[in-house]
Design an enzyme around this catalytic site. Structure first.
Site, PDB file in Angstrom:
ATOM      1  N   LEU A 128     -61.154 -22.704  -0.240  1.00 45.77           N
ATOM      2  CA  LEU A 128     -61.168 -22.374  -1.670  1.00 45.77           C
ATOM      3  C   LEU A 128     -59.775 -21.925  -2.085  1.00 45.77           C
ATOM      4  O   LEU A 128     -59.229 -21.001  -1.465  1.00 45.77           O
ATOM      5  CB  LEU A 128     -62.128 -21.184  -1.793  1.00 45.77           C
ATOM      6  CG  LEU A 128     -62.680 -20.784  -3.132  1.00 45.77           C
ATOM      7  CD1 LEU A 128     -63.541 -21.901  -3.689  1.00 45.77           C
ATOM      8  CD2 LEU A 128     -63.555 -19.525  -2.944  1.00 45.77           C
ATOM      9  N   HIS A 129     -59.188 -22.567  -3.077  1.00 45.17           N
ATOM     10  CA  HIS A 129     -57.915 -22.023  -3.575  1.00 45.17           C
ATOM     11  C   HIS A 129     -57.578 -22.429  -5.006  1.00 45.17           C
ATOM     12  O   HIS A 129     -56.598 -21.959  -5.560  1.00 45.17           O
ATOM     13  CB  HIS A 129     -56.763 -22.429  -2.649  1.00 45.17           C
ATOM     14  CG  HIS A 129     -56.366 -23.867  -2.775  1.00 45.17           C
ATOM     15  ND1 HIS A 129     -57.116 -24.881  -2.262  1.00 45.17           N
ATOM     16  CD2 HIS A 129     -55.310 -24.452  -3.381  1.00 45.17           C
ATOM     17  CE1 HIS A 129     -56.542 -26.028  -2.537  1.00 45.17           C
ATOM     18  NE2 HIS A 129     -55.444 -25.805  -3.224  1.00 45.17           N
ATOM     19  N   ARG A 130     -58.377 -23.322  -5.628  1.00 48.17           N
ATOM     20  CA  ARG A 130     -58.035 -23.781  -6.979  1.00 48.17           C
ATOM     21  C   ARG A 130     -58.092 -22.621  -7.971  1.00 48.17           C
ATOM     22  O   ARG A 130     -59.071 -21.845  -7.950  1.00 48.17           O
ATOM     23  CB  ARG A 130     -59.051 -24.811  -7.479  1.00 48.17           C
ATOM     24  CG  ARG A 130     -59.050 -26.066  -6.740  1.00 48.17           C
ATOM     25  CD  ARG A 130     -58.224 -27.159  -7.405  1.00 48.17           C
ATOM     26  NE  ARG A 130     -57.957 -28.113  -6.368  1.00 48.17           N
ATOM     27  CZ  ARG A 130     -56.755 -28.531  -5.998  1.00 48.17           C
ATOM     28  NH1 ARG A 130     -55.679 -28.118  -6.639  1.00 48.17           N
ATOM     29  NH2 ARG A 130     -56.604 -29.379  -5.022  1.00 48.17           N
TER      30      ARG A 130
END
Ligand code: UD1
Length: 376
Positions: free
Chosen positions: A214-216
């Site tokens: 997860l990083h957006r």
């Protein structure tokens, strides 16, 4: 093989983690197929931690960069401007001047170097051109559209890229479908990655856990969205253990939202630092399920044949949904839960690996680059 005489210098740009995975097969392809092209590797320094950068160079066999621009982190405008300014200065002083600049992917370093280059009359080659999510709130979408608008050779990984570029009026002769270089790296490194026995090191059964990344900004920057995603993660962990390598940007947001202690206290959730390429591939390639908002991982899971629930409502890589193993779940929690059940009960779609994702895309890139430079 198209001879390029005398040798022409090609500035190859990398900045952030996914760029490293793409440049390795391109450099290998150039070594093998384009002896008349002399690559000069420029690292902008967008990613700089050992875990986000150095380890990838070692594991992927990428040579030490010839040039470091050391731009570091910062707001988008500042980071892009720093790369633009520093790459322009380097180009102005470079002797010999590169015959072209090759950029990969869609990060801030990609668009900044393309712009500096084209303004100095140095043609731009874009690897992974034409991908479009049609969501202009994504920073990467802006980077893609702008980079393609000023690139002279557009090397494309999937057919949607060709139609998108034609629809934007890019000349047909500048567009070449070469396949997916990221899958070259995967094909080459899969055995070494598995040999690390990563699941066993975490006391996990191969095929018996989920990998989550997860990083957006759309998922992590808004605390409400982040809380919703973390709730899905915890529901998944009730059904099978979840490994969650935490990106630095996500770690900061989890801490700010007060969610870190809750996750750290969940015995079915294994939090790790960002992993090296081999460690991550070792884990993901033996997972039962992948959950992600990463573009690259949508493609890797399709190549590996592993179910991938994509935490986005759009994708610039539609072939991973139409032919591959990805499903866009957006923020729909009940769809997500139903698909997790489908995976666990063996009902989830199987998918297949798209054409030209065959481990030879780097060679095709090199061939196109050599013939472009021979004519430049
Ligand atoms: C960037 C790319 C994204 C890509 C991702 C892979 C853009 C617009 N985004 O996003 O497309 O999927 O890389 O990771 O270019 N940080 C560190 N150490 C590092 C690098 C970053 O701690 O080595 C931290 C910094 O606090 C930084 C934050 O991570 O502010 C975000 O880094 P940044 O490069 O701005 O964007 P990413 O989210 O990594």
């Amino acid at each position: 093989m198209t001879p390029v005489t005398p040798a022409k210098t090609l500035a190859c740009i990398v900045g952030a983690r996914p760029n490293f995975v793409k440049i390795a097969p391109v450099l290998a392809g150039l070594r093998e197929m384009a002896p008349g092209v002399r690559p000069v590797l420029v690292h902008t320094g967008q990613h700089y931690d050992a875990a986000m950068s150095d380890r990838f160079f070692e594991q992927l066999g990428i040579p030490e960069p010839d040039v470091h621009l050391e731009v570091g982190s910062g707001p988008h405008g500042q980071q892009t401007a720093r790369v633009l300014e520093r790459y322009e200065s380097w180009l102005l002083a470079a002797d010999p001047k590169p015959a072209a600049t090759l950029v990969v992917g869609d990060v801030n370093s990609t668009v900044a170097c393309a712009l500096a280059s084209v303004k100095l009359g140095v043609p731009v080659i874009h690897v992974e051109a034409g991908l479009r999510s049609f969501d202009r709130t994504m920073p990467e979408e802006i980077n893609r559209v702008l980079t393609d608008a000023i690139s002279d050779l557009l090397l494309v990984s999937e057919p949607s890229g060709v139609s998108n570029l034609l629809a934007e009026g890019r000349p047909e002769g500048s567009i070449k479908l070469v396949g997916n270089v990221m899958i070259d790296a995967l094909t080459l490194q899969l055995q070494a990655a598995r040999d690390l026995r990563q699941p066993e090191k975490l006391d996990l059964q191969p095929g018996g856990y989920a990998v989550w990344t997860l990083h957006r900004p759309s998922n992590v920057d808004d605390p409400v969205a982040l809380t919703r995603v973390i709730a899905s993660l915890q529901r998944t962990a009730l059904k099978l253990p979840v490994v969650f390598p935490v990106h630095p940007r996500t770690e900061a947001r989890l801490r700010a939202a007060g969610l870190e202690p809750m996750l750290a206290g969940d015995p079915r959730v294994i939090l790790t630092e960002p992993l090296g390429y081999l460690e991550f591939l070792g884990l993901s390639s033996q997972a039962r399920l992948i959950v992600t908002d990463s573009g690259g991982l949508q493609e890797e899971s399709t190549a590996l044949g592993i179910p991938c629930l994509t935490l986005r409502s759009t994708t610039e890589r539609p072939i991973t949904v139409s032919e591959g193993t990805s499903t866009l779940v957006g923020s729909n929690g009940s769809l997500f839960d139903r698909l997790v059940e489908d995976v666990l009960e063996g009902r989830y779609k199987k998918g297949h690996c798209p054409r030209l994702w065959d481990g030879r895309a780097g060679r095709r890139v090199a061939k196109e680059v050599a013939s472009f430079l021979a004519g430049a």
